[in-house]
Design a protein around this motif. Structure first.
Motif, mmCIF file in Angstrom:
data_model
loop_
_atom_site.group_PDB
_atom_site.id
_atom_site.type_symbol
_atom_site.label_atom_id
_atom_site.label_comp_id
_atom_site.label_asym_id
_atom_site.label_seq_id
_atom_site.Cartn_x
_atom_site.Cartn_y
_atom_site.Cartn_z
ATOM 1 N N ALA A 39 0.811 -1.212 0.000
ATOM 2 C CA ALA A 39 0.000 0.000 0.000
ATOM 3 C C ALA A 39 0.851 1.271 0.000
ATOM 4 O O ALA A 39 0.526 2.236 -0.701
ATOM 5 N N GLU A 40 1.928 1.297 0.789
ATOM 6 C CA GLU A 40 2.682 2.541 0.957
ATOM 7 C C GLU A 40 3.258 3.071 -0.352
ATOM 8 O O GLU A 40 3.053 4.250 -0.685
ATOM 9 N N PRO A 41 3.980 2.264 -1.145
ATOM 10 C CA PRO A 41 4.480 2.801 -2.421
ATOM 11 C C PRO A 41 3.357 3.147 -3.399
ATOM 12 O O PRO A 41 3.491 4.079 -4.203
ATOM 13 N N LEU A 42 2.245 2.436 -3.334
ATOM 14 C CA LEU A 42 1.110 2.783 -4.187
ATOM 15 C C LEU A 42 0.560 4.159 -3.819
ATOM 16 O O LEU A 42 0.206 4.953 -4.701
ATOM 17 N N GLU A 43 0.490 4.440 -2.526
ATOM 18 C CA GLU A 43 0.015 5.759 -2.088
ATOM 19 C C GLU A 43 0.958 6.856 -2.569
ATOM 20 O O GLU A 43 0.520 7.948 -2.955
ATOM 21 N N GLU A 44 2.259 6.574 -2.550
ATOM 22 C CA GLU A 44 3.226 7.553 -3.048
ATOM 23 C C GLU A 44 3.000 7.814 -4.535
ATOM 24 O O GLU A 44 3.045 8.965 -4.997
ATOM 25 N N THR A 45 2.772 6.744 -5.287
ATOM 26 C CA THR A 45 2.485 6.909 -6.716
ATOM 27 C C THR A 45 1.199 7.702 -6.913
ATOM 28 O O THR A 45 1.129 8.595 -7.775
ATOM 29 N N ALA A 46 0.182 7.389 -6.124
ATOM 30 C CA ALA A 46 -1.094 8.096 -6.250
ATOM 31 C C ALA A 46 -0.912 9.593 -6.003
ATOM 32 O O ALA A 46 -1.491 10.428 -6.719
ATOM 33 N N ASP A 47 -0.122 9.936 -4.994
ATOM 34 C CA ASP A 47 0.142 11.358 -4.729
ATOM 35 C C ASP A 47 0.825 12.017 -5.917
ATOM 36 O O ASP A 47 0.513 13.176 -6.276
ATOM 37 N N MET A 48 1.745 11.300 -6.551
ATOM 38 C CA MET A 48 2.436 11.843 -7.722
ATOM 39 C C MET A 48 1.468 12.029 -8.889
ATOM 40 O O MET A 48 1.536 13.025 -9.614
ATOM 41 N N VAL A 49 0.576 11.066 -9.074
ATOM 42 C CA VAL A 49 -0.413 11.171 -10.148
ATOM 43 C C VAL A 49 -1.309 12.385 -9.917
ATOM 44 O O VAL A 49 -1.576 13.173 -10.839
ATOM 45 N N ARG A 50 -1.767 12.543 -8.690
ATOM 46 C CA ARG A 50 -2.647 13.679 -8.379
ATOM 47 C C ARG A 50 -1.922 15.007 -8.524
ATOM 48 O O ARG A 50 -2.529 16.010 -8.932
#
Length: 270
Positions: A39-50
């Motif tokens: 979950a943690e690296p996915l959340e980091e990617t999501a923040d970058m996408v946003r």
């Protein structure tokens, strides 16, 4: 192909090529379901996408688990008409075939080959439906090793060759549907997946930056390419030679076998 305003799934989106592709689609107003085990690296990617203007939802799951494909498919469809699927998740275990643990063999087959086939199968109706309006994109990340099989990567080569030929066959099967089926063939890329290998340019494993590999992959999609080769120049020479004189590649590799085996014996991302 127009990569803008895409809604869909990217597997292995927590790091490396998957993360960079997610950010690129996000930059073009993508609405993405980011799939990966942690979950943690996915959340980091999501923040970058946003941060670049896209929308993102994280979906932590081992895509090889029973029922995972159905859960991912359901979550993707809830976000809207699915017109993008990037099968990027993968793992590797190098070494002599007789020394590979059975669990590692099955892990590569299940994640690199079985899971993307099943996920594609599950999402095909959605991809077909969305393709009627402006076309859908189905992108698989294979490997340069699918173009030139290398020693100590027997199972990995089998899975990556398999997904490449799956894409080739499916492209022909889907002719006229509006689904653009593409396969990318990156060579050694500077990702977390490569950190446990010490093989470098002298052994044909010169690593390219993720940003360059993804930029070339996206450029290939935009150009309508079906096969996108992002391998370094030295590896491309070997690939060309392998087409015309595969035994010459055998002879080229033979003096380096011991050094290569030593350099990749710890290469494992499972």
């Amino acid at each position: 192909m127009d990569i803008a305003n895409r809604t869909g799934v990217i597997t292995g989106a927590g790091t490396g090529i998957g993360r960079a592709l997610a950010v690129e689609f996000g930059r073009h107003n993508g609405n993405l379901l980011l799939v990966g085990r942690r979950a943690e690296p996915l959340e980091e990617t999501a923040d970058m996408v946003r941060s670049v203007g896209g929308q993102a939802e994280v979906f932590p799951v081992d895509i090889t688990d029973p029922g995972a494909v159905d859960r991912v498919t359901g979550a993707a469809r809830r976000r809207g008409p699915v017109d993008l699927l990037v099968n990027n998740a993968g793992n590797v275990r190098a070494g002599r075939l007789e020394d590979l643990p059975e669990d590692d063999v099955l892990a590569m087959i299940n994640l690199n080959l079985t899971a993307p086939i099943l996920l594609t199968r599950a999402l095909l109706p959605s991809l077909k439906g969305a393709a009627v309006k402006h076309g859908s994109i189905l992108l698989a990340i294979s490997s340069g090793i699918a173009l030139t099989g290398l020693p100590f990567y027997t199972v990995y080569a089998a899975t990556k060759s398999g997904i490449a030929h799956f894409g080739e066959a499916l492209r022909r099967e889907l002719h006229g549907t509006g689904i653009h089926v593409a396969t990318a063939f990156p060579g050694a890329t500077d990702t977390d997946m490569m950190t446990s290998s010490t093989a470098g340019d002298d052994l044909g494993f010169g690593r390219r930056p993720v940003a360059e590999v993804v930029a070339e992959t996206v450029a290939g999609l935009r150009a309508g390419d079906h096969e996108i080769n992002t391998a370094a120049a030295t590896r491309r020479k070997m690939q060309d030679l392998n087409k015309t004189d595969p035994l010459a590649v055998d002879a080229l590799l033979a003096p380096r076998l011991k050094a290569l085996e030593s350099a990749v014996r710890t290469h494992r991302s499972i």
